[in-house]
Write a protein that holds these residues in place. Structure first.
Motif, PDB file in Angstrom:
ATOM      1  N   ALA A  18      27.383  -9.479 -56.055  1.00  0.00           N
ATOM      2  CA  ALA A  18      26.727 -10.673 -55.514  1.00  0.00           C
ATOM      3  C   ALA A  18      27.381 -11.950 -56.045  1.00  0.00           C
ATOM      4  CB  ALA A  18      25.246 -10.659 -55.867  1.00  0.00           C
ATOM      5  N   ALA A  19      27.783 -11.938 -57.317  1.00  0.00           N
ATOM      6  CA  ALA A  19      28.418 -13.123 -57.908  1.00  0.00           C
ATOM      7  C   ALA A  19      29.726 -13.451 -57.208  1.00  0.00           C
ATOM      8  CB  ALA A  19      28.654 -12.901 -59.398  1.00  0.00           C
ATOM      9  N   VAL A  20      30.540 -12.438 -56.933  1.00  0.00           N
ATOM     10  CA  VAL A  20      31.817 -12.682 -56.257  1.00  0.00           C
ATOM     11  C   VAL A  20      31.583 -13.116 -54.817  1.00  0.00           C
ATOM     12  CG1 VAL A  20      33.971 -11.627 -55.480  1.00  0.00           C
ATOM     13  CG2 VAL A  20      33.102 -11.146 -57.781  1.00  0.00           C
ATOM     14  N   ALA A  21      30.622 -12.499 -54.140  1.00  0.00           N
ATOM     15  CA  ALA A  21      30.314 -12.900 -52.765  1.00  0.00           C
ATOM     16  C   ALA A  21      29.895 -14.366 -52.709  1.00  0.00           C
ATOM     17  CB  ALA A  21      29.219 -12.010 -52.198  1.00  0.00           C
ATOM     18  N   LEU A  22      29.085 -14.790 -53.658  1.00  0.00           N
ATOM     19  CA  LEU A  22      28.657 -16.192 -53.701  1.00  0.00           C
ATOM     20  C   LEU A  22      29.824 -17.121 -53.995  1.00  0.00           C
ATOM     21  CD1 LEU A  22      25.292 -15.831 -55.662  1.00  0.00           C
ATOM     22  CD2 LEU A  22      25.540 -16.613 -53.298  1.00  0.00           C
ATOM     23  N   SER A  23      30.689 -16.718 -54.911  1.00  0.00           N
ATOM     24  CA  SER A  23      31.834 -17.569 -55.260  1.00  0.00           C
ATOM     25  C   SER A  23      32.745 -17.774 -54.058  1.00  0.00           C
ATOM     26  CB  SER A  23      32.608 -16.963 -56.434  1.00  0.00           C
ATOM     27  OG  SER A  23      33.322 -15.800 -56.052  1.00  0.00           O
ATOM     28  N   GLU A  24      32.935 -16.718 -53.293  1.00  0.00           N
ATOM     29  CA  GLU A  24      33.790 -16.823 -52.098  1.00  0.00           C
ATOM     30  C   GLU A  24      33.128 -17.683 -51.031  1.00  0.00           C
ATOM     31  OE1 GLU A  24      36.060 -12.487 -52.497  1.00  0.00           O
ATOM     32  OE2 GLU A  24      34.257 -12.663 -51.258  1.00  0.00           O
ATOM     33  N   ALA A  25      31.819 -17.572 -50.894  1.00  0.00           N
ATOM     34  CA  ALA A  25      31.104 -18.389 -49.901  1.00  0.00           C
ATOM     35  C   ALA A  25      31.147 -19.864 -50.262  1.00  0.00           C
ATOM     36  CB  ALA A  25      29.655 -17.920 -49.795  1.00  0.00           C
ATOM     37  N   ALA A  26      31.072 -20.162 -51.551  1.00  0.00           N
ATOM     38  CA  ALA A  26      31.021 -21.558 -51.995  1.00  0.00           C
ATOM     39  C   ALA A  26      32.382 -22.227 -52.007  1.00  0.00           C
ATOM     40  CB  ALA A  26      30.403 -21.630 -53.386  1.00  0.00           C
ATOM     41  N   LYS A  34      25.519 -28.659 -49.463  1.00  0.00           N
ATOM     42  CA  LYS A  34      26.714 -27.922 -49.035  1.00  0.00           C
ATOM     43  C   LYS A  34      26.373 -26.478 -48.670  1.00  0.00           C
ATOM     44  CE  LYS A  34      29.728 -30.616 -52.102  1.00  0.00           C
ATOM     45  NZ  LYS A  34      30.643 -30.549 -53.284  1.00  0.00           N
ATOM     46  N   LEU A  35      25.346 -25.959 -49.290  1.00  0.00           N
ATOM     47  CA  LEU A  35      24.848 -24.625 -48.998  1.00  0.00           C
ATOM     48  C   LEU A  35      23.343 -24.694 -48.821  1.00  0.00           C
ATOM     49  CD1 LEU A  35      26.713 -22.495 -51.726  1.00  0.00           C
ATOM     50  CD2 LEU A  35      27.299 -22.614 -49.297  1.00  0.00           C
ATOM     51  N   ASN A  36      22.819 -23.710 -48.117  1.00  0.00           N
ATOM     52  CA  ASN A  36      21.375 -23.576 -47.978  1.00  0.00           C
ATOM     53  C   ASN A  36      20.996 -22.168 -48.411  1.00  0.00           C
ATOM     54  OD1 ASN A  36      18.688 -23.036 -46.627  1.00  0.00           O
ATOM     55  ND2 ASN A  36      19.025 -25.149 -45.960  1.00  0.00           N
ATOM     56  N   LEU A  37      19.898 -22.030 -49.108  1.00  0.00           N
ATOM     57  CA  LEU A  37      19.500 -20.713 -49.589  1.00  0.00           C
ATOM     58  C   LEU A  37      19.290 -19.720 -48.449  1.00  0.00           C
ATOM     59  CD1 LEU A  37      17.023 -21.639 -52.480  1.00  0.00           C
ATOM     60  CD2 LEU A  37      19.321 -20.678 -52.693  1.00  0.00           C
ATOM     61  N   ALA A  85      25.714 -19.342 -61.292  1.00  0.00           N
ATOM     62  CA  ALA A  85      24.454 -19.711 -60.646  1.00  0.00           C
ATOM     63  C   ALA A  85      24.272 -21.217 -60.595  1.00  0.00           C
ATOM     64  CB  ALA A  85      23.284 -19.063 -61.392  1.00  0.00           C
ATOM     65  N   SER A  86      24.698 -21.899 -61.648  1.00  0.00           N
ATOM     66  CA  SER A  86      24.540 -23.349 -61.721  1.00  0.00           C
ATOM     67  C   SER A  86      25.318 -24.045 -60.608  1.00  0.00           C
ATOM     68  CB  SER A  86      25.004 -23.844 -63.090  1.00  0.00           C
ATOM     69  OG  SER A  86      24.838 -25.238 -63.192  1.00  0.00           O
ATOM     70  N   ILE A  87      26.543 -23.597 -60.368  1.00  0.00           N
ATOM     71  CA  ILE A  87      27.352 -24.236 -59.328  1.00  0.00           C
ATOM     72  C   ILE A  87      26.778 -23.953 -57.942  1.00  0.00           C
ATOM     73  CG2 ILE A  87      29.609 -24.203 -58.192  1.00  0.00           C
ATOM     74  CD1 ILE A  87      30.888 -24.031 -60.922  1.00  0.00           C
ATOM     75  N   ILE A  88      26.300 -22.737 -57.724  1.00  0.00           N
ATOM     76  CA  ILE A  88      25.683 -22.432 -56.431  1.00  0.00           C
ATOM     77  C   ILE A  88      24.480 -23.346 -56.197  1.00  0.00           C
ATOM     78  CG2 ILE A  88      24.474 -20.682 -55.084  1.00  0.00           C
ATOM     79  CD1 ILE A  88      27.505 -20.251 -55.329  1.00  0.00           C
ATOM     80  N   LEU A  89      23.643 -23.519 -57.199  1.00  0.00           N
ATOM     81  CA  LEU A  89      22.473 -24.389 -57.040  1.00  0.00           C
ATOM     82  C   LEU A  89      22.867 -25.855 -56.952  1.00  0.00           C
ATOM     83  CD1 LEU A  89      19.898 -22.557 -59.324  1.00  0.00           C
ATOM     84  CD2 LEU A  89      19.854 -22.769 -56.837  1.00  0.00           C
ATOM     85  N   ASP A  90      23.980 -26.245 -57.581  1.00  0.00           N
ATOM     86  CA  ASP A  90      24.511 -27.594 -57.384  1.00  0.00           C
ATOM     87  C   ASP A  90      24.833 -27.812 -55.906  1.00  0.00           C
ATOM     88  OD1 ASP A  90      24.390 -28.193 -60.080  1.00  0.00           O
ATOM     89  OD2 ASP A  90      26.531 -27.894 -60.448  1.00  0.00           O
ATOM     90  N   ASP A  91      25.477 -26.809 -55.305  1.00  0.00           N
ATOM     91  CA  ASP A  91      25.866 -26.922 -53.890  1.00  0.00           C
ATOM     92  C   ASP A  91      24.644 -26.941 -52.976  1.00  0.00           C
ATOM     93  OD1 ASP A  91      28.494 -26.994 -54.635  1.00  0.00           O
ATOM     94  OD2 ASP A  91      29.038 -25.023 -53.843  1.00  0.00           O
ATOM     95  N   VAL A  92      23.608 -26.196 -53.343  1.00  0.00           N
ATOM     96  CA  VAL A  92      22.367 -26.226 -52.566  1.00  0.00           C
ATOM     97  C   VAL A  92      21.739 -27.618 -52.645  1.00  0.00           C
ATOM     98  CG1 VAL A  92      20.001 -25.334 -52.444  1.00  0.00           C
ATOM     99  CG2 VAL A  92      21.923 -23.754 -52.768  1.00  0.00           C
TER     100      VAL A  92
END
Length: 390
Positions: free
Chosen positions: A133-141, A87-90, A76-83
Motif C-alpha cells: 500500500a505504501a508503494v502504491a500511494l507513493s506512485e499515485a502521489a 492534490k489528492l482526495n481520500l 503517510a504525512s506527505i499523502i495527507l499533505d497532498d490531501v
C-alpha cells in the motif's frame, strides 16, 4: 505599523516551555527537562510534549540508525499533505502496479492492476504497515517511488531533520537509509497535525476488503492503542538491522506526549519502555493551556477606515505551558498587538503575537489573528463617522 505591548504576569508556577516550529531552528532549539528518574533499554530514545516541544527525556537522540517501518510516518504525512492541498482526495481510486503488488514484508496482499481508494491504502499503511500500500500511494502521489522519496527527503530538510535520509517509502532495508529518535519524534509530531490520521491510527482490528470481495485482516502493529490509556497513534518498525522500534503518542487531558525508541531487543521491551516513558511524563508534568486555539483573547485592535472601529483577536494555536507538577517557575505572557490595521481586514489576518517569556527568555510565540472580516468604509460610512464624532 506600530505595535503596542501588553504584558500579563501570570500567577501560575510554570516549568519550561518551548516553541517548536517545523523548521530547522525549531528542532535545533528544543529545550530538555531531562530527569534521572527514567531510563530505557533502547539504543536511542526521545520524549517530548506535543504542544510546546519541551523535551522530557533524551538518550543518544541524534544517533543515525535504521528505523525500519517508522519510515512510513513520513510516507503517510506527505499523502495527507497532498490531501490537504487538494492534490489528492481520500476517495480517489488508484491502480496498483506490479511493483507495488510485489513488495515483500508486511502487506495486505494487493493484486496487481486492482483499484483501491487512497483512504483504504492509507489505512492499510497506518494500521498494518503495509508495504504494498505504501508503494502504491507513493506512485499515485509522485509518479514513481523514486520521485516520492525525493519529496520525503525534501520535507525532512524543511522540517530540520538533519539526521535523516530516506531511500524508499517503506523502510525496508536499504543502504544509507537512516534517521534518529529525535527526528522520528518530529516526523510524528508533524503527522499528528492532520486530523484525518486519527481516523485510522486508533483502529485496533479491521478487515481490508479487496475489490473481488477477498478480505485481509489488519491488526494494528502498535499494541499500545489497545493496551495503554490515551494512546491514539504511532508507528512500529522492525528489521534485523533496526531491531524493534516504536514512535507513539498518548494524550491525557490537555497533555499530549510523543515517545520514540529505536533498537530495542524485542517487541515486548519497546512497548514497555514507551509505556514507562509515558507514565513518567504524565506523572511528572502537565500541560496548562492559557489560551486555546481559535479562542478570542479578550483584546482588540483598532481598524482604520473600516465599517467597524475595532476587531477582536484570537490565538492561532494553543498558548500553553508545559510545567512540572512540582515546579516553581514564574512566566509572563506578552501580547504584542498592532496599534491599528487598515480596512479591509480579513478573518485570519495577522495582527500581532503572544509570547511566553520565562526568566527573561522568549520560549514560545503564537500568532494572533483578526477574528472577523471588516470591510472598508464607504462615503456614507465616513459621513456617519464624522457626524458621530461632532
Amino acid at each position: 505599523m506600530k505595535r503596542k505591548i501588553l504584558k500579563m504576569l501570570t500567577a501560575f508556577s510554570f516549568a519550561a516551555v518551548l516553541t517548536t516550529s517545523f523548521s530547522a531552528v525549531g528542532v535545533a532549539n528544543a529545550k530538555t527537562e531531562q530527569s534521572d528518574e527514567i531510563s530505557c533499554a533502547a539504543k536511542s530514545a526521545y520524549v517530548l510534549d506535543f504542544d510546546t516541544g519541551t523535551v522530557v527525556y533524551a538518550k543518544n537522540e541524534n544517533e543515525k540508525l535504521p528505523i525500519a517501518s517508522m519510515t512510513k510516518i513520513m510516507t503517510a504525512s506527505i499523502i495527507l499533505d497532498d490531501v490537504k492541498a487538494g492534490k489528492l482526495n481520500l476517495s480517489d481510486e488508484i491502480t496498483v502496479s506490479e511493483k507495488a503488488a510485489g513488495m515483500g514484508g508486511s502487506q495486505v496482499f494487493l493484486d496487481a492492476n486492482s483499484t483501491h481508494t487512497i483512504k483504504n491504502l492509507l489505512k492499510a499503511v497506518v494500521i498494518a504497515s503495509a508495504n504494498d500500500a505504501a508503494v502504491a500511494l507513493s506512485e499515485a502521489a509522485s509518479g514513481s517511488e523514486e520521485a516520492f522519496v525525493k519529496r520525503m527527503n525534501d520535507k525532512a530538510e524543511k522540517l530540520g531533520l538533519s539526521n535523516t535520509n530516506f531511500v524508499n517509502a517503506t523502510g525496508l532495508p536499504a543502504l544509507n537509509a537512516y534517521s534518529s529518535a529525535k527526528d522520528v519524534s518530529y516526523m510524528l509530531k508533524n503527522l499528528l497535525s492532520h486530523d484525518e490520521y486519527f481516523e485510522f491510527s486508533k483502529i485496533w482490528l479491521e478487515d481490508y476488503v479487496h475489490p473481488d470481495g477477498r478480505k485481509t485482516t489488519m491488526t494494528n502493529t502498535n499494541k499500545l492503542v489497545k493496551f495503554y490509556q490515551g494512546c491514539d497513534g504511532g508507528k512500529t518498525g522492525y528489521t534485523t538491522e533496526a531491531l524493534f522500534c516504536l514512535s507513539a503518542t498518548a494524550k491525557r487531558g490537555d497533555t499530549r506526549i510523543i515517545a520514540t525508541v529505536i533498537g530495542e531487543q524485542n517487541g515486548k521491551q519497546r512497548f514497555k519502555d514507551v509505556s514507562d516513558l509515558f507514565n513518567y511524563s504524565f506523572k511528572a508534568y502537565e500541560n496548562e493551556v492559557v489560551v486555546r486555539k481559535g479562542e478570542n483573547i479578550g483584546k482588540t485592535v483598532k481598524v482604520e477606515k473600516g465599517k467597524q472601529s475595532e476587531v477582536e483577536v484570537y490565538a492561532d494555536e494553543n498558548v500553553s505551558v508545559f510545567k512540572k507538577r512540582a515546579g516553581d517557575d514564574n512566566v509572563e505572557i506578552v501580547y504584542e498587538l498592532s496599534d491599528s490595521v487598515k480596512a479591509p481586514v480579513k478573518r485570519g489576518d495577522v495582527v500581532g503575537n503572544a509570547k511566553i517569556v520565562k526568566n527573561g527568555v522568549v520560549i514560545k510565540t503564537v500568532e494572533l489573528k483578526a477574528a472577523d472580516n471588516v470591510g472598508k468604509e464607504n462615503f456614507f460610512d465616513t459621513i456617519r463617522r464624522i457626524l458621530s464624532n461632532w
